[in-house]
Design a protein around this motif. Structure first.
Motif, short mmCIF file in Angstrom:
data_model
loop_
_atom_site.label_atom_id
_atom_site.label_comp_id
_atom_site.label_asym_id
_atom_site.label_seq_id
_atom_site.Cartn_x
_atom_site.Cartn_y
_atom_site.Cartn_z
N SER A 12 141.91 -40.81 -25.27
CA SER A 12 143.14 -41.58 -25.07
C SER A 12 144.26 -40.68 -24.55
N ALA A 13 144.38 -39.47 -25.11
CA ALA A 13 145.40 -38.53 -24.64
C ALA A 13 145.15 -38.11 -23.20
N LEU A 14 143.88 -37.89 -22.86
CA LEU A 14 143.54 -37.51 -21.49
C LEU A 14 143.86 -38.64 -20.51
N ARG A 15 143.49 -39.87 -20.87
CA ARG A 15 143.78 -41.02 -19.99
C ARG A 15 145.27 -41.19 -19.79
N LEU A 16 146.04 -41.06 -20.88
CA LEU A 16 147.49 -41.22 -20.77
C LEU A 16 148.10 -40.12 -19.91
N THR A 17 147.62 -38.90 -20.07
CA THR A 17 148.13 -37.77 -19.27
C THR A 17 147.87 -38.02 -17.79
N LEU A 18 146.66 -38.42 -17.45
CA LEU A 18 146.33 -38.67 -16.04
C LEU A 18 147.09 -39.88 -15.51
N LEU A 19 147.29 -40.91 -16.34
CA LEU A 19 148.02 -42.10 -15.91
C LEU A 19 149.48 -41.77 -15.61
N VAL A 20 150.10 -40.99 -16.50
CA VAL A 20 151.50 -40.61 -16.29
C VAL A 20 151.63 -39.78 -15.01
N ALA A 21 150.70 -38.85 -14.80
CA ALA A 21 150.74 -38.05 -13.57
C ALA A 21 150.51 -38.92 -12.34
N ALA A 22 149.61 -39.90 -12.44
CA ALA A 22 149.32 -40.78 -11.30
C ALA A 22 150.52 -41.65 -10.94
N ILE A 23 151.39 -41.93 -11.91
CA ILE A 23 152.58 -42.74 -11.64
C ILE A 23 153.73 -41.87 -11.14
N THR A 24 153.97 -40.76 -11.81
CA THR A 24 155.16 -39.96 -11.52
C THR A 24 155.04 -39.15 -10.23
N VAL A 25 153.86 -38.62 -9.95
CA VAL A 25 153.73 -37.75 -8.77
C VAL A 25 153.98 -38.51 -7.47
N PRO A 26 153.38 -39.70 -7.24
CA PRO A 26 153.72 -40.43 -6.00
C PRO A 26 155.19 -40.81 -5.90
N LEU A 27 155.79 -41.22 -7.02
CA LEU A 27 157.21 -41.59 -6.99
C LEU A 27 158.08 -40.38 -6.66
N ASN A 28 157.78 -39.25 -7.26
CA ASN A 28 158.56 -38.05 -6.97
C ASN A 28 158.30 -37.52 -5.57
N THR A 29 157.10 -37.78 -5.04
CA THR A 29 156.82 -37.40 -3.66
C THR A 29 157.69 -38.20 -2.70
N ILE A 30 157.76 -39.50 -2.92
CA ILE A 30 158.60 -40.35 -2.06
C ILE A 30 160.06 -39.93 -2.17
N PHE A 31 160.53 -39.71 -3.40
CA PHE A 31 161.92 -39.29 -3.57
C PHE A 31 162.17 -37.94 -2.94
N GLY A 32 161.26 -36.99 -3.14
CA GLY A 32 161.46 -35.65 -2.62
C GLY A 32 161.53 -35.62 -1.11
N VAL A 33 160.64 -36.36 -0.46
CA VAL A 33 160.65 -36.40 1.01
C VAL A 33 161.93 -37.07 1.51
N ALA A 34 162.31 -38.18 0.88
CA ALA A 34 163.53 -38.89 1.30
C ALA A 34 164.77 -38.03 1.08
N ALA A 35 164.85 -37.36 -0.08
CA ALA A 35 166.01 -36.52 -0.36
C ALA A 35 166.08 -35.33 0.59
N ALA A 36 164.94 -34.69 0.86
CA ALA A 36 164.93 -33.54 1.77
C ALA A 36 165.29 -33.97 3.18
N TRP A 37 164.78 -35.11 3.62
CA TRP A 37 165.13 -35.64 4.94
C TRP A 37 166.63 -35.90 5.04
N LEU A 38 167.18 -36.54 4.02
CA LEU A 38 168.61 -36.87 4.03
C LEU A 38 169.47 -35.61 4.03
N ILE A 39 169.12 -34.64 3.20
CA ILE A 39 169.95 -33.44 3.05
C ILE A 39 169.89 -32.56 4.29
N THR A 40 168.73 -32.45 4.90
CA THR A 40 168.56 -31.50 6.01
C THR A 40 168.83 -32.09 7.38
#
Length: 294
Positions: free
Chosen positions: A77-105
Motif C-alpha cells: 500500500s505504501a509503495l502504491r501510494l508513493t508511485l501514485l503521488v509521484a505519477a500525479i505531481t511530476v507531470p503537473l510540475n513538469t507543465i508548470f516548470g516549462v510554462a514558468a521557464a518559458w514566461l521568465i526567459t
C-alpha cells in the motif's frame, strides 16, 4: 632628442615548455593527494557507509524476512501510494516548470522577480513548515475546514493533501533546471521562427523543446526522486494512517518505531534501489547531453 641613440628593443626570451604533464596549480603533490583522500573519506563516511549498513541490516535475518517485509499488505500500500503521488505531481510540475521557464526567459513583465522568488520559496523553508501551512488552510480548524466538512471533501489526512504537499515541495526542480538553460540559449531561434510565420505551439515543439530536452529530463528525474522520498511535509498532512496514507518513507519510520528493524531496513532498501536507479538515469542523461553537444 637630437644626437640621441635610439634604443633597440630588448630581446624577448624564448618561451620554454616544460616536459611532462601541465599542472594547474603549483602546490606540492601531497596537497593534491591529501585533498583527494579527505574527499574520499567524507564520501565513504557520509554516503557509502550508510548505504552498506542499510543493505546489511535489511538482509541481517535472511532473505525470507526481507521478502516478507516487502510483500506485506502495508508495504505494498505504501509503495502504491508513493508511485501514485509521484505519477500525479511530476507531470503537473513538469507543465508548470516549462510554462514558468518559458514566461521568465522569453518575456519581460512586471512581477518577474517576485515570480522567481516564489519559485524558490520551497527551497528556503522547512518541509515541515510547508506541511503545517496546508493543515492551517485545509484542516478541520483551518480557513477552508468548515466549508470542506460541509461538502464532505477530505484533503488533510487523505490523498489530496499528500499530493498538494508534494507539489509544493517539488515544483521548483523543473523550473530551476530550465530557467538558466533557456536564458543561455536566448530568443534568436524563436524570433527567426516567428518571422517565418510559425505559430506559438509550432515554435515550442520544433524549436524550444529540442533545445531543452536534456535539461527537462534532468529536472523531471530530480522532481521524481524528491517526490518519492519526501518525508517532512507528507508526514504532517498524512495522519500516518497505516495502509491508507503512509508513503514508503513514513512506513519505514513506523516500522522502526515499532522495533521491526529488519523490516524497516528492508523497505528502506527499496527506496535505496529507487534512488540508485534515479542516479544512474541522471548520469546517463548527463552523458548523453555532453556527447550531443560535443
Amino acid at each position: 632628442m637630437a644626437g640621441s641613440v635610439p634604443l633597440s628593443p630588448s630581446p624577448v626570451p624564448p618561451v620554454t615548455r616544460s616536459h611532462g604533464t601541465n599542472r594547474a596549480t603549483t602546490e606540492a603533490p601531497w596537497v593534491k593527494w591529501s585533498l583527494i583522500g579527505l574527499a574520499s573519506l567524507v564520501l565513504l563516511w557520509l554516503l557509502i557507509l550508510p548505504l552498506v549498513i542499510v543493505l546489511m541490516e535489511a538482509l541481517k535475518q535472511g532473505w525470507g524476512v526481507y521478502i516478507a517485509a516487502l510483500t506485506e499488505p502495508d508495504a505494498w500500500s505504501a509503495l502504491r501510494l508513493t508511485l501514485l503521488v509521484a505519477a500525479i505531481t511530476v507531470p503537473l510540475n513538469t507543465i508548470f516548470g516549462v510554462a514558468a521557464a518559458w514566461l521568465i526567459t522569453k518575456f519581460q513583465f512586471k512581477g518577474k522577480g517576485l515570480l522567481i522568488t516564489l519559485i524558490d520559496l520551497p527551497f528556503s523553508i522547512s518541509p515541515v513548515v510547508g506541511g503545517l501551512i496546508f493543515v492551517l488552510v485545509f484542516g478541520s480548524n483551518g480557513w477552508f475546514g468548515p466549508w470542506l466538512s460541509e461538502h464532505d471533501i477530505k484533503i488533510i489526512f487523505a490523498l489530496p493533501g499528500i499530493v498538494i504537499a508534494t507539489l509544493f515541495i517539488t515544483f521548483p526542480f523543473v523550473a530551476r533546471e530550465l530557467i538558466p538553460l533557456m536564458e543561455d540559449q536566448g530568443t534568436r531561434e524563436e524570433e527567426a521562427a516567428v518571422t517565418l510565420g510559425a505559430s506559438g505551439w509550432r515554435i515550442f515543439w520544433s524549436v524550444t523543446l529540442p533545445n531543452i530536452k536534456w535539461g527537462l529530463l534532468y529536472g523531471i528525474i530530480l522532481c521524481n526522486a524528491r517526490a518519492m522520498g519526501e518525508f517532512g511535509a507528507v508526514s504532517v498532512v498524512s495522519g500516518h494512517i497505516r495502509g491508507e496514507t503512509n508513503t514508503l518513507p513514513l512506513h519505514v519510520e513506523i516500522l522502526y518505531n515499532e522495533y521491526q528493524f529488519s523490516a524497516s531496513f528492508a523497505v528502506a532498501s527499496l527506496l535505496l534501489i529507487l534512488a540508485l536507479a534515479t542516479l544512474l538515469l541522471k548520469s546517463w542523461l548527463g552523458h548523453k547531453a555532453i556527447s550531443e553537444k560535443g
